[in-house]
Motif scaffolding. Structure first.
Motif, PDB file in Angstrom:
ATOM      1  N   SER A 134      58.927  44.567  15.586  1.00  0.00           N
ATOM      2  CA  SER A 134      58.334  43.849  14.461  1.00  0.00           C
ATOM      3  C   SER A 134      56.923  43.348  14.741  1.00  0.00           C
ATOM      4  CB  SER A 134      59.220  42.658  14.066  1.00  0.00           C
ATOM      5  OG  SER A 134      59.398  41.787  15.169  1.00  0.00           O
ATOM      6  N   ASN A 135      56.576  43.195  16.004  1.00  0.00           N
ATOM      7  CA  ASN A 135      55.275  42.613  16.340  1.00  0.00           C
ATOM      8  C   ASN A 135      54.287  43.596  16.956  1.00  0.00           C
ATOM      9  OD1 ASN A 135      56.109  39.967  15.531  1.00  0.00           O
ATOM     10  ND2 ASN A 135      57.278  39.826  17.439  1.00  0.00           N
ATOM     11  N   ARG A 136      54.789  44.501  17.792  1.00  0.00           N
ATOM     12  CA  ARG A 136      53.887  45.422  18.496  1.00  0.00           C
ATOM     13  C   ARG A 136      54.660  46.669  18.874  1.00  0.00           C
ATOM     14  NH1 ARG A 136      54.002  43.933  24.605  1.00  0.00           N
ATOM     15  NH2 ARG A 136      55.868  42.667  24.729  1.00  0.00           N
ATOM     16  N   PRO A 137      53.970  47.768  19.200  1.00  0.00           N
ATOM     17  CA  PRO A 137      54.677  48.989  19.598  1.00  0.00           C
ATOM     18  C   PRO A 137      55.513  48.764  20.851  1.00  0.00           C
ATOM     19  CG  PRO A 137      52.368  49.448  19.109  1.00  0.00           C
ATOM     20  CD  PRO A 137      52.511  47.960  19.125  1.00  0.00           C
ATOM     21  N   PRO A 138      56.717  49.308  20.902  1.00  0.00           N
ATOM     22  CA  PRO A 138      57.548  49.187  22.116  1.00  0.00           C
ATOM     23  C   PRO A 138      56.816  49.785  23.324  1.00  0.00           C
ATOM     24  CG  PRO A 138      58.821  50.057  20.278  1.00  0.00           C
ATOM     25  CD  PRO A 138      57.384  50.066  19.846  1.00  0.00           C
ATOM     26  N   GLU A 139      57.004  49.177  24.467  1.00  0.00           N
ATOM     27  CA  GLU A 139      56.388  49.686  25.687  1.00  0.00           C
ATOM     28  C   GLU A 139      57.283  50.749  26.307  1.00  0.00           C
ATOM     29  OE1 GLU A 139      55.424  46.556  28.331  1.00  0.00           O
ATOM     30  OE2 GLU A 139      54.150  45.487  26.898  1.00  0.00           O
ATOM     31  N   ILE A 140      56.749  51.951  26.466  1.00  0.00           N
ATOM     32  CA  ILE A 140      57.529  53.077  26.983  1.00  0.00           C
ATOM     33  C   ILE A 140      56.742  53.765  28.095  1.00  0.00           C
ATOM     34  CG2 ILE A 140      58.605  55.300  26.437  1.00  0.00           C
ATOM     35  CD1 ILE A 140      58.884  54.297  23.561  1.00  0.00           C
ATOM     36  N   ASP A 141      57.336  53.863  29.256  1.00  0.00           N
ATOM     37  CA  ASP A 141      56.764  54.598  30.376  1.00  0.00           C
ATOM     38  C   ASP A 141      57.317  56.022  30.296  1.00  0.00           C
ATOM     39  OD1 ASP A 141      56.087  55.742  32.813  1.00  0.00           O
ATOM     40  OD2 ASP A 141      56.302  53.851  33.916  1.00  0.00           O
ATOM     41  N   SER A 207      53.432  48.967  15.064  1.00  0.00           N
ATOM     42  CA  SER A 207      54.736  48.549  15.585  1.00  0.00           C
ATOM     43  C   SER A 207      55.697  49.703  15.864  1.00  0.00           C
ATOM     44  CB  SER A 207      55.401  47.576  14.589  1.00  0.00           C
ATOM     45  OG  SER A 207      55.587  48.212  13.338  1.00  0.00           O
ATOM     46  N   THR A 208      55.202  50.938  15.885  1.00  0.00           N
ATOM     47  CA  THR A 208      56.106  52.091  16.008  1.00  0.00           C
ATOM     48  C   THR A 208      55.641  53.037  17.096  1.00  0.00           C
ATOM     49  OG1 THR A 208      56.629  51.976  13.647  1.00  0.00           O
ATOM     50  CG2 THR A 208      57.163  54.021  14.780  1.00  0.00           C
ATOM     51  N   VAL A 209      56.601  53.542  17.873  1.00  0.00           N
ATOM     52  CA  VAL A 209      56.353  54.608  18.846  1.00  0.00           C
ATOM     53  C   VAL A 209      57.299  55.754  18.536  1.00  0.00           C
ATOM     54  CG1 VAL A 209      56.559  55.293  21.263  1.00  0.00           C
ATOM     55  CG2 VAL A 209      55.463  53.131  20.670  1.00  0.00           C
ATOM     56  N   LEU A 210      56.774  56.977  18.508  1.00  0.00           N
ATOM     57  CA  LEU A 210      57.593  58.164  18.271  1.00  0.00           C
ATOM     58  C   LEU A 210      57.793  58.897  19.592  1.00  0.00           C
ATOM     59  CD1 LEU A 210      58.956  59.871  15.993  1.00  0.00           C
ATOM     60  CD2 LEU A 210      56.918  61.317  16.071  1.00  0.00           C
ATOM     61  N   LEU A 211      59.057  58.930  20.049  1.00  0.00           N
ATOM     62  CA  LEU A 211      59.418  59.702  21.232  1.00  0.00           C
ATOM     63  C   LEU A 211      59.785  61.112  20.794  1.00  0.00           C
ATOM     64  CD1 LEU A 211      61.723  57.491  23.476  1.00  0.00           C
ATOM     65  CD2 LEU A 211      59.591  58.578  24.157  1.00  0.00           C
ATOM     66  N   THR A 212      59.229  62.119  21.458  1.00  0.00           N
ATOM     67  CA  THR A 212      59.516  63.509  21.111  1.00  0.00           C
ATOM     68  C   THR A 212      59.980  64.268  22.340  1.00  0.00           C
ATOM     69  OG1 THR A 212      57.820  63.500  19.384  1.00  0.00           O
ATOM     70  CG2 THR A 212      58.576  65.645  20.137  1.00  0.00           C
ATOM     71  N   GLY A 213      61.036  65.063  22.180  1.00  0.00           N
ATOM     72  CA  GLY A 213      61.534  65.900  23.266  1.00  0.00           C
ATOM     73  C   GLY A 213      61.596  67.344  22.816  1.00  0.00           C
ATOM     74  N   ALA A 214      61.206  68.258  23.683  1.00  0.00           N
ATOM     75  CA  ALA A 214      61.242  69.690  23.390  1.00  0.00           C
ATOM     76  C   ALA A 214      61.819  70.428  24.581  1.00  0.00           C
ATOM     77  CB  ALA A 214      59.841  70.210  23.063  1.00  0.00           C
ATOM     78  N   LEU A 215      62.394  71.606  24.331  1.00  0.00           N
ATOM     79  CA  LEU A 215      62.938  72.445  25.394  1.00  0.00           C
ATOM     80  C   LEU A 215      61.839  73.314  25.960  1.00  0.00           C
ATOM     81  CD1 LEU A 215      66.218  73.618  23.581  1.00  0.00           C
ATOM     82  CD2 LEU A 215      65.915  71.649  25.103  1.00  0.00           C
ATOM     83  N   LEU A 216      61.904  73.565  27.261  1.00  0.00           N
ATOM     84  CA  LEU A 216      60.929  74.453  27.924  1.00  0.00           C
ATOM     85  C   LEU A 216      61.515  75.845  28.104  1.00  0.00           C
ATOM     86  CD1 LEU A 216      59.497  72.047  30.644  1.00  0.00           C
ATOM     87  CD2 LEU A 216      58.532  72.628  28.413  1.00  0.00           C
TER      88      LEU A 216
END
Length: 216
Positions: A134-141, A207-216
């Motif tokens: 709600s306040n800021r983008p989630p922190e993701i390493d 306030s949003t982060v989009l995590l994306t996963g793809a196959l190699l």
């Protein structure tokens, strides 16, 4: 439980059914093994006779098998027995990416030490999880998350449906030793079946982060 290579079970890839309703854009069958679109996950594709099925959606009259050519159903009729085939290579990719989506969610939950879950999508090309704060983008390493996912995949952990779900009427899947999520979709039986993957994260808005996963 669906295996990674359902082509070994021909009864799942091809089946006979009876047309119970028909329109120039869709077909309804008395029974089907096509999976419909559900909660951001794409549907199975395939064929009814020689007519390509380009999408499956659940409506009031049943599952609508949508066709790519409105003229292709002209020779069909209600009560006709038809041979149906599911694109199993595509279904395998959907299953791999759907299971990967769960690992992204579980990995993120582990990193923040709480049961935070975002909205996601699964196509035959990639899977996404949209995380919001709600306040800021989630922190993701992303580098750390990628290593965690790769370790879980290489550990060849069991993926199973809980026989005694915590909520009656809902289906829950467990990644052995990692976590549990509610889901009605298909999954693999082992994490190793996901294979090699690539992860990315993109900040969207305040306030949003989009995590994306793809196959190699």
């Amino acid at each position: 439980m669906q295996t990674l290579d359902p082509r070994s079970d021909t009864q799942r890839g091809a089946f006979n059914a009876v047309i119970t309703a028909i329109h120039h854009e869709w077909i309804v069958l008395d029974q089907t093994r096509f999976d419909p679109t559900h909660n951001g996950r794409q549907s199975d594709l395939g064929f009814i006779e020689s007519v390509p099925v380009v999408g499956v959606a659940e409506e009031g009259i049943g599952l609508l098998h949508r066709v790519d050519d409105p003229h292709a159903t002209q020779g069909m009729r209600m009560g006709q027995v038809v041979r149906c085939r599911i694109d199993l290579d595509r279904r395998c990719r959907l299953m791999r990416l759907h299971s990967l989506q769960h690992l992204l969610t579980l990995g993120y939950q582990a990193s923040i030490n709480r049961a935070e879950r975002g909205v996601g999508t699964v196509t035959d090309q990639r899977t996404t999880v949209e995380l919001r704060d709600s306040n800021r983008p989630p922190e993701i390493d992303v580098v750390r998350l990628q290593r965690w996912v790769e370790r879980v995949i290489s550990d060849d952990l069991s993926i199973s449906s809980l026989t005694k779900p915590p909520e009656p009427g809902r289906r829950f899947w467990q990644v052995d030793g990692v976590g549990v999520l509610a889901c009605e979709g298909r999954h693999l039986t082992r994490t190793s079946e996901i294979g090699a993957v690539r992860l990315e994260a993109e900040t969207r808005g305040e306030s949003t982060v989009l995590l994306t996963g793809a196959l190699l």
